[in-house]
Design an enzyme around this catalytic site. Sequence first.
Site, PDB file in Angstrom:
ATOM      1  N   TRP A  99       0.819  -1.220   0.000  1.00  0.00           N
ATOM      2  CA  TRP A  99       0.000   0.000   0.000  1.00  0.00           C
ATOM      3  C   TRP A  99       0.846   1.260   0.000  1.00  0.00           C
ATOM      4  O   TRP A  99       0.450   2.267  -0.562  1.00  0.00           O
ATOM      5  CB  TRP A  99      -0.999  -0.014   1.161  1.00  0.00           C
ATOM      6  CG  TRP A  99      -1.928  -1.183   1.083  1.00  0.00           C
ATOM      7  CD1 TRP A  99      -2.074  -2.183   1.996  1.00  0.00           C
ATOM      8  CD2 TRP A  99      -2.834  -1.502   0.007  1.00  0.00           C
ATOM      9  NE1 TRP A  99      -2.994  -3.093   1.561  1.00  0.00           N
ATOM     10  CE2 TRP A  99      -3.479  -2.702   0.358  1.00  0.00           C
ATOM     11  CE3 TRP A  99      -3.152  -0.888  -1.201  1.00  0.00           C
ATOM     12  CZ2 TRP A  99      -4.441  -3.307  -0.467  1.00  0.00           C
ATOM     13  CZ3 TRP A  99      -4.101  -1.480  -2.023  1.00  0.00           C
ATOM     14  CH2 TRP A  99      -4.734  -2.682  -1.659  1.00  0.00           C
ATOM     15  N   ASP A 166      -2.245   6.449   6.298  1.00  0.00           N
ATOM     16  CA  ASP A 166      -3.285   5.561   5.779  1.00  0.00           C
ATOM     17  C   ASP A 166      -3.632   4.598   6.912  1.00  0.00           C
ATOM     18  O   ASP A 166      -2.813   3.763   7.304  1.00  0.00           O
ATOM     19  CB  ASP A 166      -2.727   4.813   4.551  1.00  0.00           C
ATOM     20  CG  ASP A 166      -3.661   3.716   4.033  1.00  0.00           C
ATOM     21  OD1 ASP A 166      -4.741   3.509   4.611  1.00  0.00           O
ATOM     22  OD2 ASP A 166      -3.287   3.062   3.028  1.00  0.00           O
ATOM     23  N   LYS A 190     -12.651  -2.071   5.763  1.00  0.00           N
ATOM     24  CA  LYS A 190     -11.960  -3.039   6.611  1.00  0.00           C
ATOM     25  C   LYS A 190     -12.593  -3.115   8.006  1.00  0.00           C
ATOM     26  O   LYS A 190     -12.746  -4.180   8.549  1.00  0.00           O
ATOM     27  CB  LYS A 190     -10.475  -2.696   6.741  1.00  0.00           C
ATOM     28  CG  LYS A 190      -9.757  -2.411   5.419  1.00  0.00           C
ATOM     29  CD  LYS A 190      -9.498  -3.692   4.601  1.00  0.00           C
ATOM     30  CE  LYS A 190      -9.207  -3.395   3.138  1.00  0.00           C
ATOM     31  NZ  LYS A 190      -8.008  -2.622   2.883  1.00  0.00           N
TER      32      LYS A 190
HETATM   33  C1  LIG Z   1      -7.359  -2.114   1.489  1.00  0.00           C
HETATM   34  C2  LIG Z   1      -6.336  -1.073   1.675  1.00  0.00           C
HETATM   35  C3  LIG Z   1      -6.141  -0.038   0.736  1.00  0.00           C
HETATM   36  C4  LIG Z   1      -6.903   0.042  -0.561  1.00  0.00           C
HETATM   37  O1  LIG Z   1      -8.169   0.495  -0.336  1.00  0.00           O
HETATM   38  P1  LIG Z   1      -9.191   0.749  -1.528  1.00  0.00           P
HETATM   39  O2  LIG Z   1     -10.332   1.381  -0.797  1.00  0.00           O
HETATM   40  O3  LIG Z   1      -9.505  -0.569  -2.132  1.00  0.00           O
HETATM   41  O4  LIG Z   1      -8.563   1.679  -2.496  1.00  0.00           O
HETATM   42  C5  LIG Z   1      -5.199   0.924   1.024  1.00  0.00           C
HETATM   43  N1  LIG Z   1      -4.471   0.883   2.152  1.00  0.00           N
HETATM   44  C6  LIG Z   1      -4.626  -0.098   3.059  1.00  0.00           C
HETATM   45  C7  LIG Z   1      -3.808  -0.092   4.296  1.00  0.00           C
HETATM   46  C8  LIG Z   1      -5.560  -1.101   2.852  1.00  0.00           C
HETATM   47  O5  LIG Z   1      -5.709  -2.080   3.767  1.00  0.00           O
END
Ligand SMILES: *Cc1c(COP(=O)(O)O)cnc(C)c1O
Length: 357
Positions: A99, A166, A190
């Site tokens: 990521w 993030d 998530k």
């Molecule tokens: C799942 C995830 C993403 C991607 O998210 P999307 O909403 O599918 O773009 C980015 N960063 C982390 C840490 C993730 O777990």
Amino acid sequence: MKKYNFNAGPSVLPDVALENAAKAIIDFNGTGLSILSISHRTKEFEAVLAEAKSLFRELLHIPENYHIYFVGGGASTQFFHIPANFLAKKAGYVNTGVWTKKAIKEAKLYGEVEVVASSEDKNFSYVPKGYTIPADLDYLYICSNNTIYGTEIKEDIDSPVPLIADMSSDILSRPVDVSKYAVIYGGAQKNLAPAGVTFVIIRDDMLEKVARTLPTMMNVKTHVENDSMFNTPPVFPIYVMNETLKWLKSISGVEEIYRRNVAKAELLYNEIDRNSLFRPTTAKEDRSLMNICFVMSEGNEDLAPEFMEFAKARGMVGIKGHRLVGGFRASCYNACPYEAVEALVACMQEFEALKTK
Ligand SMILES: *Cc1c(COP(=O)(O)O)cnc(C)c1O
């Protein structure tokens, strides 16, 4: 058969949120209309949006000088929104996996990127520490929980430059000192909602730092000034997120969920460490509370497909590890009950008994 949902994302949600969502699809709050077919400008939906923002603020103890907004596009859209808005010259990134790599690639479209630390040398199995953060960066970017590799940055870093995180996969799973961050964002699928909504928490002073002229939808100011309503927000995911936040409050909030998450993670990591057929893939001190990765121990590698079938037959869902790590990954998000982890541990113990007798 009872199913235990360990999916990495979209993932398990609280039963009460699903039940209320099911009702709201037929009749939203007694309006006689479905939540799927009402205007986002109705006072009923505006109340949902306001409540979700206010619960987010309350549960995460977000200070007054921060704004919260919800948009579509997923966390991946923020990978370019962040540098578009804040990368004037040079940004620093801590590379802890897939990521952050993706975020780095996007940031390079807007300016210079300095990778200030990386754990790529050991397949991202740990969190880099003890690095220096240059003072001339526009911001420092981290991913607090590495969903794929199962590592987590558990401290709130003291950064001399604005810290951007993030937190897609560990938001509201543990206490965070929001005041250490300039921006926190993540996809909600998530820990909070179905896919489709992204949360952004942004410190007020960052709005004055927008580095270039941008299309309206890309500018962070648009979303703050229009209170998530510049265009149609993801109405249904926001509704479910609000239900999840209400559930979290009803069980006493982040401090209590953190206690539960620690208990679940300890139960599973202890079994991974103890069980002769399995081994962990991550450095002990950096182990994620949310995404728990493990593989078969040395010499037992070829038992992996058999264990997968064994676990499946006992109701385990979503425990296949990401292809970059292999083995298994149990995502134990907030709504994953202790009982699910107990069932997985029992499964590992039964399998060991079967294979080592
Ligand atoms: C799942 C995830 C993403 C991607 O998210 P999307 O909403 O599918 O773009 C980015 N960063 C982390 C840490 C993730 O777990």
